[in-house]
Design a protein around this motif. Structure first.
Motif, PDB file in Angstrom:
ATOM      1  N   GLU A 206      -6.356  -0.544  10.766  1.00 52.87           N
ATOM      2  CA  GLU A 206      -5.911  -0.684   9.209  1.00 52.87           C
ATOM      3  C   GLU A 206      -4.804   0.430   9.008  1.00 52.87           C
ATOM      4  O   GLU A 206      -4.586   0.502   7.841  1.00 52.87           O
ATOM      5  N   ARG A 208      -1.438   1.685   7.951  1.00 50.60           N
ATOM      6  CA  ARG A 208      -0.646   1.025   6.656  1.00 50.60           C
ATOM      7  C   ARG A 208       0.658   0.365   7.154  1.00 50.60           C
ATOM      8  O   ARG A 208       1.057  -0.599   6.733  1.00 50.60           O
ATOM      9  N   TYR A 210       1.006  -1.664   9.372  1.00 53.79           N
ATOM     10  CA  TYR A 210       0.453  -3.153   9.798  1.00 53.79           C
ATOM     11  C   TYR A 210       0.386  -4.059   8.801  1.00 53.79           C
ATOM     12  O   TYR A 210       0.044  -5.279   8.851  1.00 53.79           O
ATOM     13  N   SER A 211       0.574  -3.710   7.450  1.00 54.65           N
ATOM     14  CA  SER A 211       0.069  -4.245   6.317  1.00 54.65           C
ATOM     15  C   SER A 211       0.711  -5.743   6.266  1.00 54.65           C
ATOM     16  O   SER A 211       0.216  -6.562   5.466  1.00 54.65           O
ATOM     17  N   GLN A 212       1.953  -5.813   6.564  1.00 53.16           N
ATOM     18  CA  GLN A 212       2.640  -7.025   6.412  1.00 53.16           C
ATOM     19  C   GLN A 212       2.772  -8.029   7.737  1.00 53.16           C
ATOM     20  O   GLN A 212       3.709  -8.663   7.658  1.00 53.16           O
ATOM     21  N   THR A 222      -7.722  -7.157  10.973  1.00 55.88           N
ATOM     22  CA  THR A 222      -8.101  -5.750  11.068  1.00 55.88           C
ATOM     23  C   THR A 222      -9.410  -5.307  11.225  1.00 55.88           C
ATOM     24  O   THR A 222     -10.420  -6.086  10.837  1.00 55.88           O
ATOM     25  N   CYS A 224     -11.762  -1.708  10.415  1.00 55.72           N
ATOM     26  CA  CYS A 224     -11.724  -0.434   9.675  1.00 55.72           C
ATOM     27  C   CYS A 224     -12.729   0.726  10.811  1.00 55.72           C
ATOM     28  O   CYS A 224     -13.746   0.356  10.569  1.00 55.72           O
TER      29      CYS A 224
END
Length: 293
Positions: A206, A208, A210-212, A222, A224
């Motif tokens: 996770e 950040r 990679y968020s898009q 993803t 966690c």
């Protein structure tokens, strides 16, 4: 074939003399099979010279027009090693012997061994540059970053922190790997697009940056790691065990060798990528990169 030899014992048994090695390397297109005289343009003859050969052009039985080393125009042209020594280095390096093991077996200095390992990794860098993107239609590609602590010249107390970004295609086993200046989205996402097919499904943690990723690939899932090893999403078991195993394989020789120079790290990564992607054909791929063009 040279690529089928996986030990010094096999090499010595099949090719016991320097002349036998010469013929082996000629058969592999690593040495020239013919030569032209630079003075008169005539074909030269292969003649014995001590334990090896040389190319000669003769004006008469007692007078030479010119001569050439058997190594001319080849990968070996500048080495002072015998062809037997050079071939032993290649075989042992392909089998992942350490520099000290190679030096002791071949009878050369560790500096010479390190130089040869550098030469061979340069071939890996050229081979890696020919690879296309990994992944494909619904292929799962696991991605991650890891930190390597490199040491200048492999010794000393000071260390450099080098971030490595990479991925592995679960279906094909193909990998990519790049050193990065940081782990920001502006760095990682373009690299991902350059190395992974857009029709792929990407698995990651996770982080950040990679968020898009759903914008650029078929899908993105993803896990966690703070709370779980596997994230079950419908029929999918999302994890990054494959890429984490890849990092373990990458770091193992670094730990055994007490690190490496940060300046040489990119070439080590290229060697690793080639070993992973070529698998049993790795040594053959290196031989192909050494062939006379």
């Amino acid at each position: 074939m040279l690529a089928e030899i996986n030990s010094i014992a096999d090499l010595t048994a099949q090719y016991p003399t320097e002349k036998d090695i010469c013929h082996l390397l000629m058969d592999e297109d690593l040495l020239h099979k013919t030569a032209k005289c630079d003075k008169c343009g005539n074909n030269m003859s292969l003649r014995s010279r001590g334990s090896s050969y040389e190319w000669r052009c003769r004006v008469s039985k007692s007078q030479d027009c010119s001569s050439k080393s058997i190594k001319y125009g080849s990968f070996f042209k500048n080495t002072k090693l015998t062809l037997t020594q050079a071939t032993k280095v290649m075989v042992m390096w392909s089998c992942q012997y350490t520099s000290s093991q190679i030096s002791k077996e071949v009878g050369i200095s560790e500096r010479t061994t390190c130089d040869w390992r550098n030469f061979l990794r340069e071939i890996c860098q050229k081979t890696e540059s020919t690879y296309g993107k990994i992944g494909g239609n619904d292929h799962i590609v696991e991605i991650d970053e890891t930190n390597l602590h490199s040491r200048k010249y492999g010794v000393g107390k000071g260390t450099n922190e080098d971030w490595i970004f990479g991925g592995i295609d679960r279906e094909s086993g193909k990998v990519f790997m790049k050193r990065v200046v940081n782990r920001s989205a502006s760095v990682l996402v373009p690299l991902l697009q350059a190395n992974v097919e857009k029709r792929s499904v990407v698995y990651s943690d996770e982080w950040r940056s990679y968020s898009q990723l759903k914008r650029y690939f078929t899908d993105h899932y993803t896990v966690c790691h703070k709370t779980q090893f596997i994230n079950v999403v419908g029929t999918r078991r999302v994890c990054t065990n494959g890429v984490e195993s890849m990092w373990s394989r990458l770091k193992k020789p670094f730990k055994a060798a007490n690190g490496t120079s940060s300046a040489l790290l990119d070439s080590y990564l290229s060697e690793f990528v080639c070993r992973e992607n070529e698998k049993d054909d790795f040594f053959q791929s290196v031989i192909n990169g050494m062939k006379i063009s």
